[in-house]
Design a protein around this motif. Structure first.
Motif, PDB file in Angstrom:
ATOM      1  N   UNK A 345       0.832  -1.215   0.000  1.00  0.00           N
ATOM      2  CA  UNK A 345       0.000   0.000   0.000  1.00  0.00           C
ATOM      3  C   UNK A 345       0.863   1.260   0.000  1.00  0.00           C
ATOM      4  N   UNK A 346       1.962   1.219   0.743  1.00  0.00           N
ATOM      5  CA  UNK A 346       2.887   2.364   0.769  1.00  0.00           C
ATOM      6  C   UNK A 346       3.434   2.635  -0.625  1.00  0.00           C
ATOM      7  N   UNK A 347       3.833   1.578  -1.326  1.00  0.00           N
ATOM      8  CA  UNK A 347       4.335   1.732  -2.697  1.00  0.00           C
ATOM      9  C   UNK A 347       3.287   2.359  -3.614  1.00  0.00           C
ATOM     10  N   UNK A 348       2.044   1.910  -3.483  1.00  0.00           N
ATOM     11  CA  UNK A 348       0.958   2.447  -4.314  1.00  0.00           C
ATOM     12  C   UNK A 348       0.759   3.930  -4.039  1.00  0.00           C
ATOM     13  N   UNK A 349       0.739   4.312  -2.761  1.00  0.00           N
ATOM     14  CA  UNK A 349       0.532   5.713  -2.386  1.00  0.00           C
ATOM     15  C   UNK A 349       1.684   6.582  -2.887  1.00  0.00           C
ATOM     16  N   UNK A 350       2.905   6.122  -2.654  1.00  0.00           N
ATOM     17  CA  UNK A 350       4.072   6.892  -3.096  1.00  0.00           C
ATOM     18  C   UNK A 350       4.112   7.035  -4.613  1.00  0.00           C
ATOM     19  N   UNK A 351       3.784   5.928  -5.306  1.00  0.00           N
ATOM     20  CA  UNK A 351       3.779   5.973  -6.764  1.00  0.00           C
ATOM     21  C   UNK A 351       2.758   6.944  -7.314  1.00  0.00           C
ATOM     22  N   UNK A 352       1.639   7.119  -6.617  1.00  0.00           N
ATOM     23  CA  UNK A 352       0.596   8.047  -7.072  1.00  0.00           C
ATOM     24  C   UNK A 352       1.038   9.494  -6.935  1.00  0.00           C
ATOM     25  N   UNK A 353       1.870   9.808  -5.951  1.00  0.00           N
ATOM     26  CA  UNK A 353       2.263  11.197  -5.693  1.00  0.00           C
ATOM     27  C   UNK A 353       3.623  11.545  -6.285  1.00  0.00           C
ATOM     28  N   UNK A 354       4.530  10.570  -6.294  1.00  0.00           N
ATOM     29  CA  UNK A 354       5.890  10.806  -6.799  1.00  0.00           C
ATOM     30  C   UNK A 354       6.133   9.886  -7.989  1.00  0.00           C
ATOM     31  N   UNK A 357      10.342   5.585  -9.542  1.00  0.00           N
ATOM     32  CA  UNK A 357      11.707   5.371  -9.041  1.00  0.00           C
ATOM     33  C   UNK A 357      11.873   5.966  -7.644  1.00  0.00           C
ATOM     34  N   UNK A 358      11.342   7.167  -7.459  1.00  0.00           N
ATOM     35  CA  UNK A 358      11.412   7.800  -6.135  1.00  0.00           C
ATOM     36  C   UNK A 358      10.654   6.959  -5.111  1.00  0.00           C
ATOM     37  N   UNK A 359       9.474   6.501  -5.512  1.00  0.00           N
ATOM     38  CA  UNK A 359       8.649   5.674  -4.619  1.00  0.00           C
ATOM     39  C   UNK A 359       9.404   4.408  -4.214  1.00  0.00           C
ATOM     40  N   UNK A 360      10.101   3.797  -5.171  1.00  0.00           N
ATOM     41  CA  UNK A 360      10.827   2.557  -4.891  1.00  0.00           C
ATOM     42  C   UNK A 360      11.917   2.790  -3.858  1.00  0.00           C
ATOM     43  N   UNK A 361      12.735   3.841  -4.042  1.00  0.00           N
ATOM     44  CA  UNK A 361      13.848   4.072  -3.130  1.00  0.00           C
ATOM     45  C   UNK A 361      13.365   4.508  -1.743  1.00  0.00           C
ATOM     46  N   UNK A 485      20.816   7.641  -4.376  1.00  0.00           N
ATOM     47  CA  UNK A 485      19.884   6.863  -5.201  1.00  0.00           C
ATOM     48  C   UNK A 485      19.022   7.788  -6.056  1.00  0.00           C
ATOM     49  N   UNK A 486      18.489   8.847  -5.459  1.00  0.00           N
ATOM     50  CA  UNK A 486      17.572   9.743  -6.171  1.00  0.00           C
ATOM     51  C   UNK A 486      18.314  10.613  -7.188  1.00  0.00           C
ATOM     52  N   UNK A 487      19.564  10.959  -6.868  1.00  0.00           N
ATOM     53  CA  UNK A 487      20.349  11.791  -7.797  1.00  0.00           C
ATOM     54  C   UNK A 487      20.651  11.039  -9.081  1.00  0.00           C
ATOM     55  N   UNK A 488      20.815   9.743  -8.968  1.00  0.00           N
ATOM     56  CA  UNK A 488      21.147   8.946 -10.161  1.00  0.00           C
ATOM     57  C   UNK A 488      19.912   8.539 -10.955  1.00  0.00           C
ATOM     58  N   UNK A 489      18.721   8.781 -10.382  1.00  0.00           N
ATOM     59  CA  UNK A 489      17.481   8.395 -11.071  1.00  0.00           C
ATOM     60  C   UNK A 489      17.063   9.492 -12.039  1.00  0.00           C
ATOM     61  N   UNK A 490      16.882   9.105 -13.306  1.00  0.00           N
ATOM     62  CA  UNK A 490      16.427  10.066 -14.329  1.00  0.00           C
ATOM     63  C   UNK A 490      14.899  10.171 -14.288  1.00  0.00           C
ATOM     64  N   UNK A 491      14.423  11.413 -14.081  1.00  0.00           N
ATOM     65  CA  UNK A 491      12.981  11.634 -14.030  1.00  0.00           C
ATOM     66  C   UNK A 491      12.595  12.693 -15.052  1.00  0.00           C
TER      67      UNK A 491
END
Length: 1015
Positions: A345-354, A357-361, A485-491
């Motif tokens: 559920x946390x992954x789903x919520x984070x994925x909806x807002x961010x 890749x950000x949600x995963x980390x 982790x977030x700096x290396x993620x391309x968004x």
């Protein structure tokens, strides 16, 4: 600091290695860390138990208890000692002081003091047994062994072998046997033949003892072939005793033991009876070593027992009860299932807002913190248990919050078009100080538990430890790993975000709300005041409510004088009633008959786990109470529940102490009447119930002197007639088998005393009736002491839905009115009431100190006196949601609810702190362009997504546990409810009330500044 942050942001490999290493180390530790039901706790309680066979309660008090208590009173470091002197045994419970530096040394001093006593009666064959009270002393499994194919003696031999083999298994410390009757050789002397051959009982006993000897007399005095000379006269077997010569004359008359007695193999007298599921058999109580894993140990024992059953061709039946590993397995399963659902559920919520890749980390920070905590717990010698699992769930929301705040800040700067490394550096710098302060404030809030006293304090010390470990790892994750982790993620930069619509609407709403700020604060304050008033007047507080209970106790009392067999017969009827009333929800019924009194029986009813039951334990008890009247010819049959949590005695325990026994008894009678009138008070017991009536043999010592009769001889005749006397023993296998002399028929009544004859010093037979008389008196109660003074303890259980422990104690002592009606009597609160008061008082003091520490930290961060008060004001307002959630769910406020509130404090302070910090940052940049209302509304709008995200992710993590989506845990459920619903209201408070308070504070500070200038 900027250079350090820039360096960390570019360390992608370091971040990856750190994350993988912590997770791998945690998984490795998870497979080896000890699992247990509770932490290993030394209760700092010592018991001294002394057996005094055949003695009355008063004899035990005078000759045993008083003697030991006199020695104990000279030892410093003892908080209190209580004792019970009952027929045949003395039991003293010593509670050590919390202020003693060296507990081990004090315990040894107590042992030395007890061992120094040399004035105990001759009948006391064994030294007083001194034992520690620890959680590791509790049995983890009971094994009932019975057989339809083997005789008692054969089954006893099998059980002996089973007990020895189980004790050798890895992790097992001890195996105790219950329902076990030792073998004895019974020598039943015919009194008539004794008189016929002019023999005395001491003469027979001496002949047997002297015949069964083995001793060394010296050496053969040879220089080269020296040898030891041994005289052997030991019995080779039980049959040899019959050939013992008791009397021999020159005329050729030889009287052997077999001529005057019958000799047979039998069992010692049955003094207690243990039954499991209606079967009378042997019970093995298995205890584990303090450092052993409860699940692995139980599995090893069960594996061995399965092979043992096959070895005996399935001729023995086994049944397991009181399996403590079952509760640990169940709790681990429930927490794991709910944790996985929550993570999804946390992954789903984070994925909806961010971004995904950000949600995963961010989601990865959860296993890093929790598995890292497991590794640190294992390294410090702690265990995975109910308390440490509760702490992990508590810290879950705070760990997610820290990661979300950092990730959302970095995500925000990325969306402005800045390159990903610069955005990460700026985003991380903006929130790192508030995050560090949040971690420190949460540690301070939970560290108050280190200072909690009483039994509770010993159990929960691991909670602040887990919180500290988890927050330390959370800080390392959000500083060393997450930014890299977030700096290396391309968004991809998004032109529009679906949440912007809500942000815009919220900004407009908040601008209008700020104009009504005084009304908003007044409304929130009134709601808080009403909620607190409602909680104090209408809601009950119970340290551990009786919910999710898996064990029910029952006590049956027969009329005084009921024999063991008569009480057992009635206990069978109660067992049948329990089976019919509980039905399929029943796992086992264990019955103890005559543990302390032959007219009393205790039943332990083990139910299926609460999560798998359709019927609540309260409904089962209600059914049992309704059907209790079916059992006729008994005095009492009471049912009560075992509350979950650490042992804390009965709900209500009041000890009345006085040197005036009559007034003390009057006070106890009055207190019992008061408790009977109070609503919600059940199962009232007192420890001064009379024992069975006594038959006293009054000896005339003047006549005894004239008749040349020895008192010791009279004592031996009477004991042999009604109890039996051990005279010698032989070794069979690993056990000693006693030879026990009985005079006449063991079932003979007191009328035998009138016909009994003894032999005087001159060898003449004298009827006992010539120098004695018989009278019958009312039985004595047990004699109880508190610090050496006579006391009476009244105990009771309470119905949480009708009253509370504190309310009952207050009403009972007020109505008792000791000062006026019973001036010589003193009342001392014990049990659950004392533990509740002691634990909560120390916790309150420590929590106030923690709040002051948090205030100092916030002053340091904001360089302000008033802004820390704004953040701390969030704490009481967030409790509003907790109060109404518990009321609407029909739950009592409890200790685990308080833990939920503590975790809530961490999350709410986190959100409030970051919001105030952001508003301060915007003040200098936007105040020239925007009005005060617009600036505060814009700043709050900027934090809306982070606040909503932290609230939703925390809710997603704990809602499965609150509502049992992956299995219900009734102990942890209140904690999840408190955190979840407190957070819902706390979020509203953070987004609406806090901006209003911030604005009012800004206006107040501005007014003070203007006032100083004009002044």
């Amino acid at each position: 600091m900027s250079s350090i942050i820039e360096f960390l942001v570019h360390q992608k490999k370091l971040a990856l290695v750190f994350t993988i290493s912590v997770i791998a180390l945690g998984l490795l530790s998870l497979n080896h860390i000890q699992r247990d039901q509770f932490p290993v706790v030394d209760f700092e309680v010592v018991s001294v138990v002394t057996a005094y066979p055949g003695a009355s309660p008063e004899d035990v008090e005078q000759n045993i208890t008083n003697v030991i208590e006199d020695e104990l009173s000279n030892i410093s470091g003892i908080d209190k000692f209580t004792s019970t002197s009952r027929a045949g045994a003395s039991s003293i419970i010593i509670t050590l002081s919390q202020d003693v530096d060296n507990i081990s040394e004090l315990k040894q001093e107590i042992r030395n003091a007890v061992n120094r006593i040399k004035s105990l009666p001759e009948e006391v064959l064994d030294l007083p047994r001194v034992t520690d009270r620890k959680t590791s002393e509790k049995s983890i499994l009971k094994i009932s062994v019975s057989s339809e194919y083997l005789e008692y003696s054969q089954l006893r031999a099998v059980v002996d072998n089973l007990a020895k083999s189980i004790a050798l298994l890895e992790g097992v410390s001890e195996v105790n046997k219950q329902g076990y009757l030792d073998k004895e050789i019974q020598i039943r002397i015919n009194p008539e033949k004794l008189y016929q051959f002019e023999l005395s009982l001491p003469q027979v006993m001496s002949a047997i003892t002297q015949r069964n000897q083995r001793y060394t007399v010296g050496s053969n005095n040879q220089n080269k072939q020296e040898k030891t000379i041994v005289v052997l006269s030991k019995f080779d077997g039980a049959d040899d005793v019959g050939e013992v010569i008791i009397k021999s004359t020159f005329e050729g008359l030889v009287v052997r033991l077999k001529d005057i007695a019958s000799i047979q193999s039998g069992n010692v007298e049955e003094k207690t009876i243990v039954r499991v599921n209606g079967k009378k058999g042997f019970i093995l109580r298995v205890k584990k070593q303090a450092q052993a894993d409860v699940i692995n140990t139980v599995d090893l024992v069960k594996k061995y027992m399965s092979s043992a059953v096959k070895k005996h061709d399935n001729q023995i039946d086994i049944f397991y009860s009181s399996d403590q590993s079952k509760y640990v397995r169940n709790r681990l399963k429930i927490v794991t299932n709910n944790g996985l659902i929550g993570l999804l559920l946390v992954l789903v919520v984070l994925g909806a807002f961010l971004s995904f890749k950000t949600a995963f980390w961010v989601a990865v920070s959860l296993p890093v913190s929790l598995l890292g905590t497991v590794a640190l717990l294992g390294a410090t010698g702690e265990t995975i248990n109910l308390v440490s699992l509760a702490a992990m769930i508590l810290v879950l929301g705070i760990v997610v919050d820290d990661s979300i705040i950092v990730a959302e800040s970095i995500h925000h700067y990325k969306q402005t078009g800045v390159d990903k490394f610069s955005a990460t550096v700026h985003g991380f710098k903006r929130v790192i100080m508030p995050v560090i302060t949040t971690i420190l404030t949460t540690i301070l809030a939970f560290s108050s538990m280190f200072l909690m006293g009483g039994t509770m304090g010993k159990f929960i010390y691991v909670i602040p430890m887990v919180v500290m470990f988890a927050l330390l790892l959370s800080f390392l994750e959000v500083s060393l790993a997450l930014p890299a982790h977030l700096a290396s993620a391309n968004e991809k930069q998004k032109q529009h975000n679906w949440f912007e619509y809500f942000e815009n609407k919220f900004e407009l709403l908040l601008t209008k709300v700020l104009k009504l700020r005084y009304w908003i604060v007044i409304i929130f304050s009134l709601v808080l005041a009403f909620s607190l008033y409602f909680a104090f007047t209408q809601m009950k507080f119970s340290l551990f409510p009786a919910v999710g209970v898996d064990t029910i106790s029952a006590r049956m009392t027969m009329p005084i004088g009921s024999s063991l067999s008569n009480t057992e017969a009635k206990a069978k009827e109660v067992e049948a009633l329990i089976n019919n009333a509980v039905g399929d929800e029943l796992i086992s019924v264990t019955t103890d008959v005559g543990k302390y009194f032959t007219h009393k029986a205790k039943f332990t009813i083990e139910l299926t786990p609460a999560a798998h039951r359709d019927i609540d334990s309260k409904a089962i008890i209600k059914t049992l109470k309704a059907q209790a009247s079916q059992i006729k010819n008994i005095e009492k049959l009471k049912f009560s529940v075992h509350r979950p949590g650490p042992p804390q005695g009965e709900d209500i325990e009041i000890n009345l102490i006085s040197q005036m026994s009559i007034e003390n008894k009057r006070g106890a009678d009055r207190l019992e009447q008061i408790l009977l009138t109070l609503p919600g008070v059940e199962n009232i017991n007192r420890d001064d119930d009379a024992g069975k009536d006594r038959i006293e043999v009054k000896l005339d010592f003047e006549k005894m002197a004239r008749l040349n009769v020895d008192f010791l001889t009279v004592n031996r005749y009477l004991r042999a007639a009604f109890t039996g006397i051990d005279v010698t023993n032989i070794r069979e296998g690993q056990n000693d088998v006693n030879f026990r002399i009985y005079l006449g028929d063991l079932q003979q009544s007191e009328s035998f005393i009138k016909t009994l004859k003894v032999v005087n010093r001159a060898g003449r037979v004298v009827p006992l009736a010539n120098f004695s008389s018989i009278r019958q008196i009312v039985g004595e109660p047990d004699f109880n002491h508190y610090n050496g003074l006579r006391s009476i303890l009244l105990s009771a259980s309470i119905d949480d839905e009708k009253t509370s422990t504190s309310e009952v104690m207050k009403q009972a002592l007020m109505q008792l009115n000791l000062d006026e009606d019973f001036a010589s009597v003193r009342a001392i609160s014990e049990g659950g009431a004392k533990e509740t008061a002691k634990s909560m008082d120390s916790f309150k003091q420590a929590f106030v100190m923690a709040i002051f520490g948090i205030f100092l930290l916030l002053v340091l961060l904001f360089n302000s006196y008033t802004q820390p008060l704004l953040i701390l004001s969030a704490i009481p307002f967030s409790v509003i949601g907790v109060i109404w959630a518990f009321f609407l769910h029909g739950e009592s406020l409890s200790f685990f609810a308080i833990l939920g509130v503590l975790a809530l404090v961490g999350v709410i302070v986190n959100d409030s702190l970051v919001l105030v910090s952001h508003l301060n940052h915007l003040k200098d940049e936007t105040l020239e362009r925007l009005s005060i209302h617009q600036w505060i509304a814009k700043g709050t709008r900027d934090r809306l997504r982070a606040v909503v995200l932290t609230s939703l992710t925390t809710l997603a993590g704990i809602i499965p546990l609150a509502y049992g989506l992956g299995g219900t845990d009734y102990i942890l459920q209140p904690m999840a409810l408190a955190l979840g619903y407190g957070l819902l209201f706390g979020t509203l408070m953070t987004l609406i009330l806090l901006p209003c308070l911030y604005l009012m504070n800004y206006e107040f500070v501005s007014w003070i500044s203007r006032f100083k200038k004009t002044g």
